[in-house]
Write a protein that holds these residues in place. Structure first.
Motif, PDB file in Angstrom:
ATOM      1  N   ILE A 138      -7.780  15.718   3.415  1.00 13.51           N
ATOM      2  CA  ILE A 138      -8.245  16.340   2.178  1.00 13.51           C
ATOM      3  C   ILE A 138      -9.168  17.467   2.637  1.00 13.51           C
ATOM      4  O   ILE A 138     -10.292  17.214   3.065  1.00 13.51           O
ATOM      5  CB  ILE A 138      -9.017  15.355   1.274  1.00 13.51           C
ATOM      6  N   GLY A 139      -8.667  18.688   2.592  1.00 12.22           N
ATOM      7  CA  GLY A 139      -9.438  19.809   3.132  1.00 12.22           C
ATOM      8  C   GLY A 139      -9.593  19.636   4.628  1.00 12.22           C
ATOM      9  O   GLY A 139      -8.628  19.378   5.337  1.00 12.22           O
ATOM     10  N   ASP A 140     -10.836  19.731   5.105  1.00  8.43           N
ATOM     11  CA  ASP A 140     -11.067  19.577   6.541  1.00  8.43           C
ATOM     12  C   ASP A 140     -11.545  18.175   6.904  1.00  8.43           C
ATOM     13  O   ASP A 140     -12.036  17.946   8.000  1.00  8.43           O
ATOM     14  CB  ASP A 140     -12.054  20.642   7.038  1.00  8.43           C
ATOM     15  N   CYS A 141     -11.382  17.209   6.001  1.00  9.51           N
ATOM     16  CA  CYS A 141     -11.792  15.826   6.234  1.00  9.51           C
ATOM     17  C   CYS A 141     -10.593  14.896   6.025  1.00  9.51           C
ATOM     18  O   CYS A 141      -9.529  15.325   5.627  1.00  9.51           O
ATOM     19  CB  CYS A 141     -12.898  15.440   5.261  1.00  9.51           C
ATOM     20  N   PHE A 142     -10.812  13.616   6.298  1.00  2.00           N
ATOM     21  CA  PHE A 142      -9.775  12.618   6.086  1.00  2.00           C
ATOM     22  C   PHE A 142     -10.255  11.574   5.091  1.00  2.00           C
ATOM     23  O   PHE A 142     -11.400  11.137   5.141  1.00  2.00           O
ATOM     24  CB  PHE A 142      -9.410  11.913   7.401  1.00  2.00           C
ATOM     25  N   LEU A 143      -9.372  11.186   4.199  1.00  2.00           N
ATOM     26  CA  LEU A 143      -9.612  10.125   3.242  1.00  2.00           C
ATOM     27  C   LEU A 143      -8.833   8.912   3.729  1.00  2.00           C
ATOM     28  O   LEU A 143      -7.670   9.042   4.126  1.00  2.00           O
ATOM     29  CB  LEU A 143      -9.107  10.559   1.866  1.00  2.00           C
ATOM     30  N   THR A 144      -9.463   7.750   3.724  1.00  4.31           N
ATOM     31  CA  THR A 144      -8.767   6.533   4.144  1.00  4.31           C
ATOM     32  C   THR A 144      -8.745   5.553   2.987  1.00  4.31           C
ATOM     33  O   THR A 144      -9.645   5.550   2.153  1.00  4.31           O
ATOM     34  CB  THR A 144      -9.466   5.867   5.347  1.00  4.31           C
ATOM     35  N   ARG A 145      -7.723   4.736   2.970  1.00  3.73           N
ATOM     36  CA  ARG A 145      -7.632   3.711   1.942  1.00  3.73           C
ATOM     37  C   ARG A 145      -6.642   2.643   2.366  1.00  3.73           C
ATOM     38  O   ARG A 145      -5.808   2.883   3.239  1.00  3.73           O
ATOM     39  CB  ARG A 145      -7.228   4.292   0.598  1.00  3.73           C
ATOM     40  N   ILE A 146      -6.733   1.502   1.719  1.00  3.63           N
ATOM     41  CA  ILE A 146      -5.756   0.440   1.890  1.00  3.63           C
ATOM     42  C   ILE A 146      -4.988   0.345   0.578  1.00  3.63           C
ATOM     43  O   ILE A 146      -5.589   0.278  -0.490  1.00  3.63           O
ATOM     44  CB  ILE A 146      -6.427  -0.905   2.231  1.00  3.63           C
ATOM     45  N   VAL A 147      -3.674   0.353   0.689  1.00  3.33           N
ATOM     46  CA  VAL A 147      -2.809   0.314  -0.484  1.00  3.33           C
ATOM     47  C   VAL A 147      -1.965  -0.948  -0.400  1.00  3.33           C
ATOM     48  O   VAL A 147      -1.434  -1.289   0.656  1.00  3.33           O
ATOM     49  CB  VAL A 147      -1.908   1.572  -0.522  1.00  3.33           C
ATOM     50  N   THR A 148      -1.852  -1.630  -1.525  1.00  5.15           N
ATOM     51  CA  THR A 148      -0.958  -2.782  -1.626  1.00  5.15           C
ATOM     52  C   THR A 148       0.192  -2.417  -2.560  1.00  5.15           C
ATOM     53  O   THR A 148       0.152  -1.376  -3.229  1.00  5.15           O
ATOM     54  CB  THR A 148      -1.694  -4.020  -2.180  1.00  5.15           C
ATOM     55  N   ARG A 149       1.164  -3.267  -2.626  1.00  5.07           N
ATOM     56  CA  ARG A 149       2.304  -3.015  -3.510  1.00  5.07           C
ATOM     57  C   ARG A 149       1.870  -2.915  -4.971  1.00  5.07           C
ATOM     58  O   ARG A 149       2.495  -2.232  -5.758  1.00  5.07           O
ATOM     59  CB  ARG A 149       3.348  -4.106  -3.344  1.00  5.07           C
ATOM     60  N   HIS A 150       0.796  -3.579  -5.330  1.00  5.96           N
ATOM     61  CA  HIS A 150       0.306  -3.556  -6.707  1.00  5.96           C
ATOM     62  C   HIS A 150      -0.305  -2.208  -7.077  1.00  5.96           C
ATOM     63  O   HIS A 150      -0.426  -1.889  -8.259  1.00  5.96           O
ATOM     64  CB  HIS A 150      -0.707  -4.672  -6.939  1.00  5.96           C
ATOM     65  N   ASP A 151      -0.690  -1.416  -6.085  1.00  3.76           N
ATOM     66  CA  ASP A 151      -1.271  -0.095  -6.331  1.00  3.76           C
ATOM     67  C   ASP A 151      -0.197   0.976  -6.571  1.00  3.76           C
ATOM     68  O   ASP A 151      -0.515   2.070  -7.004  1.00  3.76           O
ATOM     69  CB  ASP A 151      -2.116   0.348  -5.131  1.00  3.76           C
ATOM     70  N   VAL A 152       1.046   0.656  -6.279  1.00  3.93           N
ATOM     71  CA  VAL A 152       2.124   1.639  -6.327  1.00  3.93           C
ATOM     72  C   VAL A 152       2.744   1.673  -7.725  1.00  3.93           C
ATOM     73  O   VAL A 152       3.247   0.671  -8.215  1.00  3.93           O
ATOM     74  CB  VAL A 152       3.209   1.307  -5.279  1.00  3.93           C
ATOM     75  N   LEU A 153       2.697   2.856  -8.360  1.00  2.00           N
ATOM     76  CA  LEU A 153       3.363   3.046  -9.645  1.00  2.00           C
ATOM     77  C   LEU A 153       4.809   3.468  -9.462  1.00  2.00           C
ATOM     78  O   LEU A 153       5.684   3.046 -10.210  1.00  2.00           O
ATOM     79  CB  LEU A 153       2.633   4.105 -10.473  1.00  2.00           C
ATOM     80  N   ALA A 154       5.042   4.338  -8.482  1.00  2.00           N
ATOM     81  CA  ALA A 154       6.401   4.809  -8.222  1.00  2.00           C
ATOM     82  C   ALA A 154       6.535   5.147  -6.748  1.00  2.00           C
ATOM     83  O   ALA A 154       5.595   5.626  -6.119  1.00  2.00           O
ATOM     84  CB  ALA A 154       6.710   6.041  -9.067  1.00  2.00           C
ATOM     85  N   LEU A 155       7.717   4.893  -6.228  1.00  2.00           N
ATOM     86  CA  LEU A 155       8.008   5.161  -4.824  1.00  2.00           C
ATOM     87  C   LEU A 155       9.473   5.549  -4.715  1.00  2.00           C
ATOM     88  O   LEU A 155      10.337   4.814  -5.187  1.00  2.00           O
ATOM     89  CB  LEU A 155       7.727   3.911  -3.985  1.00  2.00           C
ATOM     90  N   THR A 156       9.725   6.707  -4.143  1.00  2.00           N
ATOM     91  CA  THR A 156      11.102   7.121  -3.898  1.00  2.00           C
ATOM     92  C   THR A 156      11.219   7.588  -2.463  1.00  2.00           C
ATOM     93  O   THR A 156      10.241   8.047  -1.864  1.00  2.00           O
ATOM     94  CB  THR A 156      11.547   8.266  -4.836  1.00  2.00           C
TER      95      THR A 156
END
Length: 142
Positions: A78-96
């Motif tokens: 994100i710009g000149d930095c990094f954003l980190t996160r943990i994502v589970t299947r429940h966080d996903v609205l759409a995936l293609t």
């Protein structure tokens, strides 16, 4: 001061500000040099998490870390930095997935997801499989 002179001064001031930000590196986008850098950056925010595999996007602006069943770590520039996160299947609205490209939409107001191009089709398949939600996921033809 007349209106045309004021308009010229405002436009010149805005242009000068944009140029200053651009030439001082404010518009650079952070890039991951390797999977080790992605692991290190993710480890700063989540020191107790262990990754089984790391997959970098072809532009090296994102990395997906396999954390175990139904969990994925993401390091995203994100710009000149990094954003980190943990994502589970429940966080996903759409995936293609279409070929090497995975498009992800998350149920998160801080980061909605994005479109990720991988150099290898196998990496795209692995990332899609990590986050696949059977009743919400659209599968594109391979």
């Amino acid at each position: 001061m007349s209106l045309p002179v004021l308009v010229v001064l405002v436009v010149f001031g805005i242009a000068l500000s944009v140029a200053a930000v651009h030439f001082t590196g404010g518009t650079t986008t952070a890039t991951l040099s390797s999977t080790d850098q992605a692991l290190a950056r993710f480890g700063e925010d989540f020191p107790d998490e262990k990754s089984h595999a790391v997959r970098l996007t072809s532009d090296r602006h994102a990395a997906f870390l396999e954390l175990g069943p139904r969990r994925c770590g993401i390091v995203q520039s994100i710009g000149d930095c990094f954003l980190t996160r943990i994502v589970t299947r429940h966080d996903v609205l759409a995936l293609t997935r279409e070929g090497n490209v995975v498009t992800l939409r998350l149920n998160d107001f801080t980061w909605k997801g994005g479109k990720f191009d991988f150099a290898d089709k196998a990496d795209a398949q692995a990332v899609a499989a990590m986050l696949q939600v059977h009743d919400q996921t659209q599968k594109a033809a391979a």
